[in-house]
Design a protein around this motif. Structure first.
Motif, PDB file in Angstrom:
ATOM      1  N   ARG A   1       0.830  -1.221   0.000  1.00  0.00           N
ATOM      2  CA  ARG A   1       0.000   0.000   0.000  1.00  0.00           C
ATOM      3  C   ARG A   1       0.857   1.262   0.000  1.00  0.00           C
ATOM      4  NH1 ARG A   1      -2.849  -2.911   3.744  1.00  0.00           N
ATOM      5  NH2 ARG A   1      -2.180  -1.613   5.489  1.00  0.00           N
ATOM      6  N   LEU A   2       1.997   1.207   0.664  1.00  0.00           N
ATOM      7  CA  LEU A   2       2.871   2.379   0.745  1.00  0.00           C
ATOM      8  C   LEU A   2       3.627   2.639  -0.553  1.00  0.00           C
ATOM      9  CD1 LEU A   2       4.341   1.820   4.306  1.00  0.00           C
ATOM     10  CD2 LEU A   2       2.809   3.683   3.616  1.00  0.00           C
ATOM     11  N   THR A   3       3.906   1.585  -1.324  1.00  0.00           N
ATOM     12  CA  THR A   3       4.791   1.744  -2.476  1.00  0.00           C
ATOM     13  C   THR A   3       4.114   1.628  -3.832  1.00  0.00           C
ATOM     14  OG1 THR A   3       5.375  -0.605  -2.409  1.00  0.00           O
ATOM     15  CG2 THR A   3       6.791   0.905  -1.187  1.00  0.00           C
ATOM     16  N   ASP A   4       2.977   0.981  -3.920  1.00  0.00           N
ATOM     17  CA  ASP A   4       2.332   0.775  -5.216  1.00  0.00           C
ATOM     18  C   ASP A   4       1.790   2.098  -5.745  1.00  0.00           C
ATOM     19  OD1 ASP A   4       0.294   0.177  -7.241  1.00  0.00           O
ATOM     20  OD2 ASP A   4       0.689  -1.904  -6.700  1.00  0.00           O
ATOM     21  N   PRO A   5       2.176   2.503  -6.969  1.00  0.00           N
ATOM     22  CA  PRO A   5       1.715   3.785  -7.521  1.00  0.00           C
ATOM     23  C   PRO A   5       0.194   3.892  -7.624  1.00  0.00           C
ATOM     24  CG  PRO A   5       3.447   2.859  -8.901  1.00  0.00           C
ATOM     25  CD  PRO A   5       3.105   1.825  -7.866  1.00  0.00           C
ATOM     26  N   ARG A   6      -0.502   2.764  -7.692  1.00  0.00           N
ATOM     27  CA  ARG A   6      -1.974   2.827  -7.770  1.00  0.00           C
ATOM     28  C   ARG A   6      -2.579   3.419  -6.512  1.00  0.00           C
ATOM     29  NH1 ARG A   6      -2.614  -3.233  -9.788  1.00  0.00           N
ATOM     30  NH2 ARG A   6      -1.144  -3.343  -8.080  1.00  0.00           N
TER      31      ARG A   6
END
Length: 177
Positions: free
Chosen positions: A60-65
């Motif tokens: 959740r912290l890293t995914d661009p979506r």
């Protein structure tokens, strides 16, 4: 568990280094066992690095979506004009494609810890500070974006990821958040 760590300049965002001679890594800072970085900061960048033992949270912290904004304070060489700032706001064409638009504004030099080694000062070349907010995270993206508009990066400090900020955390220090 979520850890906020202020990564010093020159430290790798990993726990081991097989190069010779070995470079400083996260292993030297007494972080809790079982955590790993949620994202990266380059060896020559400083500031907020989040570490977790929760894979779903890391995603959740890293995914661009999920579009977690990442806020950087960037010292650049040169005088940022209106055209350069507007180009950053619209998105910059890089060799791996155009970037998403960024929020950018000029800021006063922030109160930061000294960097070791210090940024080279040149009397004849002006510098300035920008606050840049990105919602994507490509390799060396901030440096490539500022260079593309004629403002090479001298110092790069990430101060926030989404709602998580440095909030006075000194280099090499960490806290549970």
């Amino acid at each position: 568990m979520l850890i906020a760590f202020n990564k010093p300049y020159g430290v790798l965002c990993q726990f081991t280094d097989r190069s010779a001679p070995p470079r400083p890594t996260l292993a030297g800072f007494g972080l809790p066992p079982g955590v790993y970085p949620a994202g990266r900061l380059d060896h020559d960048s400083e500031g907020l690095l989040l570490l977790t033992d929760d894979g779903a949270l890391a995603h959740r912290l890293t995914d661009p979506r999920h579009k977690q904004p990442k806020t950087y304070w960037v010292q650049v060489e040169g005088e940022p004009g209106a055209a350069a700032l507007q180009a950053l706001r619209q998105g910059v064409a890089l060799n791996d494609g155009p970037t998403r638009p960024a929020d950018v504004r000029r800021i006063e030099p922030p109160e930061l810890w000294p960097r070791d080694p210090p940024v080279r000062f040149r009397k004849t070349v002006p510098d300035a500070w920008l606050e840049l907010v990105l919602r994507e995270g490509r390799n060396r993206q901030v440096r490539r974006m500022t260079a593309a508009v004629g403002l090479p990066t001298l110092r790069l400090v990430r101060v926030a990821i989404g709602p998580h900020g440095l909030d006075g955390l000194q280099p090499g220090r960490w806290r549970k958040t």
